[in-house]
Design an enzyme around this catalytic site. Structure first.
Site, PDB file in Angstrom:
ATOM      1  N   GLY A 228      65.424 -67.066  67.168  1.00 30.07           N
ATOM      2  CA  GLY A 228      65.996 -66.326  68.298  1.00 30.07           C
ATOM      3  C   GLY A 228      64.935 -66.027  69.346  1.00 30.07           C
ATOM      4  N   ALA A 255      76.199 -70.546  70.781  1.00 28.63           N
ATOM      5  CA  ALA A 255      75.806 -71.953  70.992  1.00 28.63           C
ATOM      6  C   ALA A 255      74.342 -72.132  71.383  1.00 28.63           C
ATOM      7  CB  ALA A 255      76.707 -72.668  71.993  1.00 28.63           C
ATOM      8  N   ALA A 256      73.558 -71.041  71.380  1.00 22.81           N
ATOM      9  CA  ALA A 256      72.120 -71.204  71.672  1.00 22.81           C
ATOM     10  C   ALA A 256      71.476 -72.099  70.606  1.00 22.81           C
ATOM     11  CB  ALA A 256      71.437 -69.841  71.712  1.00 22.81           C
ATOM     12  N   GLY A 257      71.886 -71.905  69.348  1.00 25.19           N
ATOM     13  CA  GLY A 257      71.359 -72.747  68.267  1.00 25.19           C
ATOM     14  C   GLY A 257      71.760 -74.202  68.455  1.00 25.19           C
ATOM     15  N   LYS A 291      74.241 -67.663  79.945  1.00 21.89           N
ATOM     16  CA  LYS A 291      75.611 -67.848  80.457  1.00 21.89           C
ATOM     17  C   LYS A 291      76.602 -67.537  79.344  1.00 21.89           C
ATOM     18  CE  LYS A 291      74.376 -71.501  83.701  1.00 21.89           C
ATOM     19  NZ  LYS A 291      74.306 -72.943  83.866  1.00 21.89           N
TER      20      LYS A 291
HETATM   21  O1  RIB Z   1      77.420 -72.295  67.145  1.00 21.84           O
HETATM   22  C1  RIB Z   1      78.441 -71.711  67.896  1.00 21.84           C
HETATM   23  C2  RIB Z   1      79.766 -72.213  67.440  1.00 21.84           C
HETATM   24  O2  RIB Z   1      80.009 -71.774  66.119  1.00 21.84           O
HETATM   25  C3  RIB Z   1      80.942 -71.712  68.235  1.00 21.84           C
HETATM   26  O3  RIB Z   1      81.229 -72.518  69.347  1.00 21.84           O
HETATM   27  C4  RIB Z   1      82.057 -71.647  67.199  1.00 21.84           C
HETATM   28  O4  RIB Z   1      83.087 -72.537  67.450  1.00 21.84           O
HETATM   29  C5  RIB Z   1      81.394 -71.907  65.859  1.00 21.84           C
HETATM   30  O5  RIB Z   1      81.581 -73.189  65.416  1.00 21.84           O
END
Ligand code: RIB
Length: 310
Positions: A228, A255-257, A291
């Site tokens: 993180g 969705a950063a990962g 975002k």
């Molecule tokens: O990594 C984020 C994602 O995890 C999200 O978009 C959600 O759909 C889950 O799959």
């Protein structure tokens, strides 16, 4: 990382597609608590689709293998992949099951909780993988996560491994993995909680040498533990190091990962060192937190290049 020097690698993603149903709230609810939140939004998501879209936005040629339901969400997710330039002929729509959804809460600091109802993602089969085998074996890199059945992950990894394709696994959501799968993986990218579960040591998430521990435990050549706001720890046969994060004003960590994993994979496929690939990953992950939403937050190559040169 100039645009003109960008080589176009072939990346295949086997994974999930979800519609994200997101509520923004002042804080994340505890068990039994009702929180009066703020806005609600839907965004295309799913770890697999997020990584496919992220890699495509960074300039890669991307194919995805997955399943959706033959319903409104499924059609939206499919159309979105096409719009993003992801080869989607191996996305199968099933009439008997709903498209996967993720129920997401995001707090005022941008932290989230996610519950995934996998729907069609859980029905991806080994036969689907066989039918799309050429997309895997002709790729440079296979990207895998754990929102589809484990036997499918194993089979796709085996096909790629036998064909000399680089196999990158993002072991999310966290689960312990059998050794026969670990043996097929070239690079694993867990966050600290997923790393602790891989190690079967719940208290290990805070360990200073987590990437080395995962490497020793799994035997995987390249381990990147994402941390993180602290950056990422990298352990390979040649080095063990920590690469710091970029300070940003984070509003939504969703969705950063996935942005990290895709940027790392595209950088490696472009011939960059693993350290430079982690730098790309850190930058893409940081940008994604600035975002809202999963796929709307994924940076384009030009944004990543500008950010890294700042
Ligand atoms: O990594 C984020 C994602 O995890 C999200 O978009 C959600 O759909 C889950 O799959």
């Amino acid at each position: 990382m100039a645009q003109e020097s960008l080589y176009t690698p072939a990346i295949c993603v086997v994974g999930s597609l979800n519609m994200d149903l997101v509520a923004y709230a002042p804080h994340l609810p505890t068990a039994g608590e009702t929180v009066l939140g703020g806005p609600f939004a839907t965004y295309p998501g799913g770890k697999g689709a997020n990584q496919a879209v992220a890699a495509a936005r960074l300039g890669a040629t991307v194919a995805m293998i997955g399943r959706v339901g033959d319903d409104g969400f499924g059609r939206e997710l499919y159309a979105n992949l096409i719009r993003e330039g992801v080869a989607s002929q191996h996305i199968i729509a099933l009439s008997e099951v709903a498209t996967g959804v993720a129920l997401i809460t995001v707090d005022a600091e941008g932290q989230n909780t996610i519950v995934v109802a996998p729907g069609a993602n859980a029905l991806l089969t080994v036969e689907d993988i066989n039918a799309a085998a050429a997309a895997i074996t002709s790729a440079q890199t296979l990207l895998l996560q754990l929102e589809t059945p484990l036997d499918v992950v194993r089979h796709a990894a085996a096909l790629a491994h036998d064909a000399g394709v680089t196999v990158i696994l993002n072991p999310a959501p966290a689960q312990p993995l059998p050794v026969d799968i670990l043996n097929l993986i070239d690079c694993i990218i867990p966050n600290e909680h997923e790393a602790a579960i891989l190690l079967d040591q719940p208290d290990a998430a805070d360990a200073k040498n987590l990437a080395d521990m995962v490497r020793a435990h799994t035997g995987i050549a390249t381990v990147v533990v994402t941390l993180g706001a602290r950056g990422a720890a990298l352990a390979t046969t040649a080095l063990s190091t920590m690469l710091p994060a970029h300070p940003v004003h984070a509003i939504d960590a969703t969705a950063a990962g996935d942005a990290f994993v895709a940027a790392f994979a595209v950088a490696l496929a472009n011939g960059h060192s693993t350290e430079q690939a982690v730098r790309w990953g850190n930058a893409a992950g940081a940008l994604a937190t600035t975002k809202t939403g999963a796929q709307p937050s994924l940076p384009k190559h030009s944004e990543l290049a500008a950010f890294l040169h700042d």
